[in-house]
Design an enzyme around this catalytic site. Structure first.
Site, mmCIF file in Angstrom:
data_model
loop_
_atom_site.group_PDB
_atom_site.id
_atom_site.type_symbol
_atom_site.label_atom_id
_atom_site.label_comp_id
_atom_site.label_asym_id
_atom_site.label_seq_id
_atom_site.Cartn_x
_atom_site.Cartn_y
_atom_site.Cartn_z
ATOM 1 N N LYS A 6 8.596 46.441 49.800
ATOM 2 C CA LYS A 6 7.673 45.566 49.026
ATOM 3 C C LYS A 6 8.139 45.394 47.647
ATOM 4 C CE LYS A 6 3.568 46.663 51.874
ATOM 5 N NZ LYS A 6 4.177 47.775 52.558
ATOM 6 N N ASP B 209 8.195 57.242 44.195
ATOM 7 C CA ASP B 209 7.756 57.750 45.664
ATOM 8 C C ASP B 209 7.853 59.425 45.192
ATOM 9 O OD1 ASP B 209 7.492 56.517 48.605
ATOM 10 O OD2 ASP B 209 8.034 58.601 48.655
ATOM 11 N N ARG C 201 13.177 60.069 50.193
ATOM 12 C CA ARG C 201 12.771 58.727 50.235
ATOM 13 C C ARG C 201 13.264 57.929 49.233
ATOM 14 N NH1 ARG C 201 9.689 57.179 55.104
ATOM 15 N NH2 ARG C 201 8.431 55.543 53.658
ATOM 16 N N ASP D 39 4.547 62.764 41.771
ATOM 17 C CA ASP D 39 3.391 62.823 42.705
ATOM 18 C C ASP D 39 2.629 61.900 41.958
ATOM 19 O OD1 ASP D 39 0.730 63.079 43.707
ATOM 20 O OD2 ASP D 39 0.967 65.040 43.263
ATOM 21 N N GLY D 40 2.298 60.690 42.630
ATOM 22 C CA GLY D 40 1.519 59.450 42.325
ATOM 23 C C GLY D 40 0.242 59.554 42.060
ATOM 24 N N ASP E 128 0.509 51.265 47.844
ATOM 25 C CA ASP E 128 0.983 51.147 49.383
ATOM 26 C C ASP E 128 1.012 52.503 49.955
ATOM 27 O OD1 ASP E 128 1.467 49.788 51.877
ATOM 28 O OD2 ASP E 128 3.689 50.197 51.243
ATOM 29 N N CYS F 241 -0.961 50.396 56.545
ATOM 30 C CA CYS F 241 -0.668 49.966 57.830
ATOM 31 C C CYS F 241 -1.517 50.489 59.017
ATOM 32 C CB CYS F 241 0.870 49.928 58.037
ATOM 33 S SG CYS F 241 1.674 51.518 57.862
HETATM 34 N N1 SAM Z 1 5.915 50.428 49.810
HETATM 35 C C1 SAM Z 1 6.755 51.285 50.721
HETATM 36 C C2 SAM Z 1 7.603 50.100 51.210
HETATM 37 O O1 SAM Z 1 7.163 48.798 51.204
HETATM 38 O O2 SAM Z 1 8.791 50.007 51.715
HETATM 39 C C3 SAM Z 1 6.115 52.002 51.920
HETATM 40 C C4 SAM Z 1 5.463 53.182 51.352
HETATM 41 S S1 SAM Z 1 4.926 54.250 52.695
HETATM 42 C C5 SAM Z 1 3.594 53.120 53.616
HETATM 43 C C6 SAM Z 1 4.120 55.524 51.719
HETATM 44 C C7 SAM Z 1 4.986 56.120 51.016
HETATM 45 O O3 SAM Z 1 4.177 57.017 50.179
HETATM 46 C C8 SAM Z 1 5.938 57.227 51.655
HETATM 47 O O4 SAM Z 1 7.270 56.768 51.414
HETATM 48 C C9 SAM Z 1 5.868 58.311 50.953
HETATM 49 O O5 SAM Z 1 6.617 59.390 50.690
HETATM 50 C C10 SAM Z 1 4.943 58.256 49.760
HETATM 51 N N2 SAM Z 1 3.838 59.117 49.123
HETATM 52 C C11 SAM Z 1 3.133 60.261 49.902
HETATM 53 N N3 SAM Z 1 2.386 60.888 48.957
HETATM 54 C C12 SAM Z 1 2.644 60.423 47.628
HETATM 55 C C13 SAM Z 1 2.110 60.620 46.593
HETATM 56 N N4 SAM Z 1 1.594 61.752 46.234
HETATM 57 N N5 SAM Z 1 2.659 60.112 45.357
HETATM 58 C C14 SAM Z 1 3.620 58.992 45.584
HETATM 59 N N6 SAM Z 1 4.276 58.538 46.759
HETATM 60 C C15 SAM Z 1 3.690 59.253 47.702
#
Ligand code: SAM
Length: 355
Positions: free
Chosen positions: A158, A175, A180, A208-209, A226, A281
Site C-alpha cells: 500500500k 511497522d 518486516r 510500536d504504532g 492497515d 483483510c
Molecule cells: N500495509 C501493509 C501492506 O500493504 O503491505 C500490510 C500491513 S499488515 C496487514 C499489518 C502489519 O502491522 C504487519 O506488518 C505487522 O508487523 C504490523 N504491526 C503489528 N503490530 C503493530 C504495531 N503495534 N505497530 C505498528 N505495526 C504493527
C-alpha cells in the site's frame, strides 16, 4: 518409536482447520446465506492485480495489456459505454484523482506472470498484490503536497501504491516489526528511485504504532491504518505463521484491542480536517465495524476529538464490475471473495477528523 513420538507432537487439528471451523461459526451467522459461496472462494486460488510502477522505464503496462489485462481503475474512471446516465451521476463525486494503475485479467482463469523485469536502473515494472488492496489507497485520496502516515506499512504494497500518486509532501512508513521493516525497505528500493526515497521525502521507522501519539500528533493530512488481523484467506490456506495455532490464541484474542489502539493512534496523528482510512483483510465484524466504532468513541471520550465517517459508496460503486462488495454494511465497505472475482477480503472505513 520415531513414528509414535512424531504422532504425539503433530497437532491433532491443523491451524487451517481450526480457522475454518471458527469462520463457519462466526461468518455463518454474520454473512448468512452469503457465507457458503465466500467460503468456497476463500479456499480457491486467489487472483492478483499488477500495480504498475510509474517510476520504471519499462512499459509493463503495454506488455500486460497485450496479454489481455485491463487497468480496472482507469477503465472504470473513464466509464464504459455500458454505464448508464444515472450511474454516471452517482459516481461523479467520486472521481479517482490518482495515477494509480492496477491491471487484472478480466477472465477468472488467467493468471498474471509472477515475475516483473527490472529496467535499466534496476527498478521493477509492477508489484503483484491483491487488487482489492488498492481500494483503501484510493479511498485515502492523497493529493499533491500531502503529508501521509502509513502506520502498519510492511511489506509495503500500500505504501508503494500511495507513492504512485502525486508528488507527496512527505511519507512516513512505519511497522513495529524490525524484520518486516527491512523487507519494506527492500521493496521500496526495488521500485522507487533513490532521489524519491531521500530523507526529505520518505521516513521509514519501526515504532510500536500504538505509541505514535508520543512521537507526533495533529499533523498528517492522510493516515492509513492497515492493521494486523486474522488474515482470513491466509488462515484457511497456510499453516505457517497461522494466527489460529494453539500457541497464538492470546495474540488472536488481543487483536481487536490492538487494532483499536492503532486506529486511535492514527486519529491522533491526523490533523484536524485530515482523513484516516482503517483497513483489514478480515471479514470479522468485531475487527472491522466494532473497532471503528470503539476507536471513534475513545477519540471523543479520552481526547475530545470528533470524527465523522465518510461514505465510500460513491467509490465502491465505480468498481462494482471488478469486485464483489458485501451488501448493507452500516459502517465501511468490504470486498468479499467470489469465485468470479476472487479478490479480498478487504474491509475499509474512512474517517474525517473534525476537531
Ligand atoms: N500495509 C501493509 C501492506 O500493504 O503491505 C500490510 C500491513 S499488515 C496487514 C499489518 C502489519 O502491522 C504487519 O506488518 C505487522 O508487523 C504490523 N504491526 C503489528 N503490530 C503493530 C504495531 N503495534 N505497530 C505498528 N505495526 C504493527
Amino acid at each position: 518409536l520415531y513414528s509414535n513420538s512424531f504422532a504425539t507432537t503433530r497437532p491433532k487439528y491443523p491451524a487451517t482447520r481450526l480457522a475454518l471451523h471458527h469462520f463457519d461459526v462466526a461468518y455463518g451467522s454474520q454473512l448468512g446465506p452469503l457465507w457458503p459461496s465466500v467460503r468456497v472462494a476463500l479456499l480457491c486460488e486467489k487472483k492478483y492485480g499488477a500495480l504498475i510502477n510509474n517510476f520504471s522505464h519499462h512499459d509493463a503496462m503495454a506488455e500486460l495489456q497485450l496479454q489481455g489485462c485491463k487497468d480496472f481503475i482507469s477503465d472504470t474512471a473513464r466509464g464504459g459505454e455500458e454505464v448508464s446516465q444515472s450511474d454516471l451521476q452517482t459516481t461523479s463525486d467520486a472521481s479517482v484523482h490518482s495515477n494509480i494503475k492496477c491491471l487484472v485479467f478480466p477472465e477468472e482463469t488467467s493468471y498474471l506472470p509472477l515475475l516483473s523485469r527490472p529496467d535499466s536502473d534496476g527498478l521493477l515494472g509492477y508489484y503483484l498484490m491483491d487488487a482489492a488492496s488498492v481500494l483503501p489507497c484510493l479511498a485515502l485520496d492523497v493529493r499533491e503536497g500531502h503529508t501521509v502516515l502509513d502506520l502498519c506499512a510492511a511489506p509495503g504494497g500500500k505504501a508503494l501504491t500511495i507513492m504512485q500518486t502525486y508528488d507527496l509532501g512527505f511519507l512516513c512508513v512505519n511497522d513495529s516489526s524490525v524484520s518486516r521493516t527491512m523487507r519494506l525497505r527492500r521493496v521500496l528500493q526495488s521500485y522507487v528511485p533513490k532521489a524519491q526515497l531521500s530523507d526529505a521525502k520518505v521516513h521509514i521507522s519501526s515504532f510500536d504504532g500504538t505509541m505514535w501519539g508520543d512521537v507526533e500528533r495533529d499533523s498528517f493530512d492522510r493516515v492509513l491504518v492497515d492493521v494486523p488481523c486474522t488474515t482470513d484467506r491466509h488462515s484457511v490456506t497456510e499453516d505457517d505463521n497461522n494466527i489460529f495455532r494453539k500457541n497464538r490464541v492470546g495474540d488472536r484474542r488481543r487483536l481487536p484491542q490492538l487494532q483499536t489502539a492503532l486506529l486511535l493512534a492514527g486519529i491522533l496523528a491526523a490533523r484536524p480536517g485530515g482523513e484516516i482510512v482503517y483497513s483489514t483483510c478480515s471479514l470479522s465484524q468485531q475487527q472491522n465495524q466494532g473497532v471503528v466504532e470503539q476507536a471513534a468513541h475513545l477519540a471523543l471520550e479520552q481526547h475530545g476529538i470528533h470524527t465523522q465517517i465518510v461514505d465510500l459508496k460513491p467509490l465502491t460503486q465505480k468498481f462494482s464490475n471488478t469486485f464483489h462488495f458485501a451488501p448493507g454494511l452500516s459502517v465501511g465497505e468490504m470486498v468479499v471473495p467470489h469465485l468470479a472475482a476472487n479478490f479480498g477480503p478487504i474491509y475499509m472505513c474512512k474517517l474525517r477528523r473534525l476537531t
